[in-house]
Design an enzyme around this catalytic site. Sequence first.
Site, PDB file in Angstrom:
ATOM      1  N   HIS A 125       8.429   5.253   5.431  1.00  0.00           N
ATOM      2  CA  HIS A 125       7.056   5.051   5.895  1.00  0.00           C
ATOM      3  C   HIS A 125       6.483   3.755   5.330  1.00  0.00           C
ATOM      4  O   HIS A 125       5.942   3.716   4.221  1.00  0.00           O
ATOM      5  CB  HIS A 125       6.169   6.247   5.513  1.00  0.00           C
ATOM      6  CG  HIS A 125       4.833   6.229   6.178  1.00  0.00           C
ATOM      7  ND1 HIS A 125       4.421   7.193   7.070  1.00  0.00           N
ATOM      8  CD2 HIS A 125       3.819   5.332   6.131  1.00  0.00           C
ATOM      9  CE1 HIS A 125       3.213   6.890   7.520  1.00  0.00           C
ATOM     10  NE2 HIS A 125       2.817   5.770   6.945  1.00  0.00           N
ATOM     11  N   ASP A 154       4.463   2.369  16.734  1.00  0.00           N
ATOM     12  CA  ASP A 154       3.312   3.263  16.625  1.00  0.00           C
ATOM     13  C   ASP A 154       2.084   2.789  17.394  1.00  0.00           C
ATOM     14  O   ASP A 154       1.817   1.612  17.531  1.00  0.00           O
ATOM     15  CB  ASP A 154       2.994   3.604  15.158  1.00  0.00           C
ATOM     16  CG  ASP A 154       2.298   2.479  14.409  1.00  0.00           C
ATOM     17  OD1 ASP A 154       2.458   1.322  14.817  1.00  0.00           O
ATOM     18  OD2 ASP A 154       1.594   2.774  13.435  1.00  0.00           O
ATOM     19  N   HIS A 199       4.678  -0.141   6.908  1.00  0.00           N
ATOM     20  CA  HIS A 199       4.182  -0.847   8.109  1.00  0.00           C
ATOM     21  C   HIS A 199       4.494  -2.333   8.052  1.00  0.00           C
ATOM     22  O   HIS A 199       4.399  -2.950   6.985  1.00  0.00           O
ATOM     23  CB  HIS A 199       2.668  -0.661   8.227  1.00  0.00           C
ATOM     24  CG  HIS A 199       2.277   0.765   8.451  1.00  0.00           C
ATOM     25  ND1 HIS A 199       2.099   1.297   9.708  1.00  0.00           N
ATOM     26  CD2 HIS A 199       2.070   1.787   7.582  1.00  0.00           C
ATOM     27  CE1 HIS A 199       1.783   2.583   9.595  1.00  0.00           C
ATOM     28  NE2 HIS A 199       1.753   2.900   8.312  1.00  0.00           N
ATOM     29  N   GLU A 211      -3.607  12.729   6.960  1.00  0.00           N
ATOM     30  CA  GLU A 211      -3.852  11.753   5.893  1.00  0.00           C
ATOM     31  C   GLU A 211      -5.359  11.650   5.652  1.00  0.00           C
ATOM     32  O   GLU A 211      -5.817  11.734   4.520  1.00  0.00           O
ATOM     33  CB  GLU A 211      -3.293  10.370   6.309  1.00  0.00           C
ATOM     34  CG  GLU A 211      -3.626   9.249   5.322  1.00  0.00           C
ATOM     35  CD  GLU A 211      -3.337   7.852   5.880  1.00  0.00           C
ATOM     36  OE1 GLU A 211      -3.124   7.721   7.107  1.00  0.00           O
ATOM     37  OE2 GLU A 211      -3.359   6.887   5.099  1.00  0.00           O
ATOM     38  N   ASP A 251       4.100   2.880   2.295  1.00  0.00           N
ATOM     39  CA  ASP A 251       3.040   2.594   3.276  1.00  0.00           C
ATOM     40  C   ASP A 251       2.737   1.100   3.459  1.00  0.00           C
ATOM     41  O   ASP A 251       3.230   0.485   4.403  1.00  0.00           O
ATOM     42  CB  ASP A 251       1.775   3.390   2.930  1.00  0.00           C
ATOM     43  CG  ASP A 251       0.981   3.807   4.156  1.00  0.00           C
ATOM     44  OD1 ASP A 251       1.430   3.531   5.282  1.00  0.00           O
ATOM     45  OD2 ASP A 251      -0.083   4.435   3.992  1.00  0.00           O
TER      46      ASP A 251
HETATM   47 ZN   LIG Z   1       1.093   4.675   7.389  1.00  0.00          ZN
END
Ligand SMILES: [Zn+2]
Length: 343
Positions: free
Chosen positions: A18, A140, A20, A204, A282
Amino acid sequence: MTMTTDAFIQALPKVELHVHLVGSASVPTVLELSRRHPGSGVPTTEEELRRFYTFRDFPHFAQVYRAVNGLVRDPEDVATLVLGLARDLAPQGARYVELQVTPYAHKIVGMPMREVTEALDLAARRSLEEHGVEMAYIFDIPGEYGEEAAKATLDHALQEPPAALVGFGIGGIEQERTKYRDIYRSAFSAARAAGLHSVPHGGEMTGPETIWEVIEGYGAERIGHGINCLSDPRLVAHLRETQLPLDVCPTSNVCTGQITRIEDHPLPRMLEEGLYVTLNSDDPPMFATTLADEYRVAAEAFGFGKEELALLARNGVRAAYLSEERKRELETEIDALVTGAGV
Ligand SMILES: [Zn+2]
């Protein structure tokens, strides 16, 4: 001789499930981009950029993120980000990454799908050749943008997918999603029909209702975060029974204000409840962390020993969209390290 926890973390073969694309940009990578696009307002000297990058609070993070996003203008910039991530992850013992890419962000600045795909393909090859890091991609939807964003993401995933595209996801502001419920459900259904794994963010920023929605509405096979599941016993039972992996990113949750103190993070309780948890970073440089640092956080803030750290690494490997053979190789390496470390 016993191995220190730090040396163990360093040596532990890791996967990152995970992270980005824009949020993964570290100072050296952003320097490449800011020098390529002078006059953007992003600092072009290392010292200034480090100061700009220092995490202060969520609004400042959002400002940094927007500024870096503004530097991603050409497919070459996309490739620079991917390669920069591989370069940063290799010395941390990372072997495999599933990188979240937001095609809509590239489309709105005029990048053609084919060129973005070529950049992603080239960068994946170079990441493996030059850094030994295998790169896979998840496309995404930025969840606050609705139909246009869903369509752009799906079109790119179905018409011009990079060779290493494995998943379809959704991120952004969770609170904004409900009004586009049917649009997102049908986008996920089309992506899954095309063979992509469903890997949405959920739970989240909002509660169990979003986690239920990604399970029932989007057919989630893994969930980004999922940290707000614990208040719903029926959901906890379901997650335990199905062993649906939750890709948890502890430092991120503190930086974005979802959790007040790292010591209060629900990750240890999630494991105690028998849930399937993986450990990830993240937007690491923007939250002043790294993948290896997240393992250090688990050791220091949660009091995890080598056994638990190895469990998190194994969970990541098993939940990855890798071949069974490759998973076994990585698990064997983890087992050998655990044995050698006398755990
Ligand atoms: Zn994320």
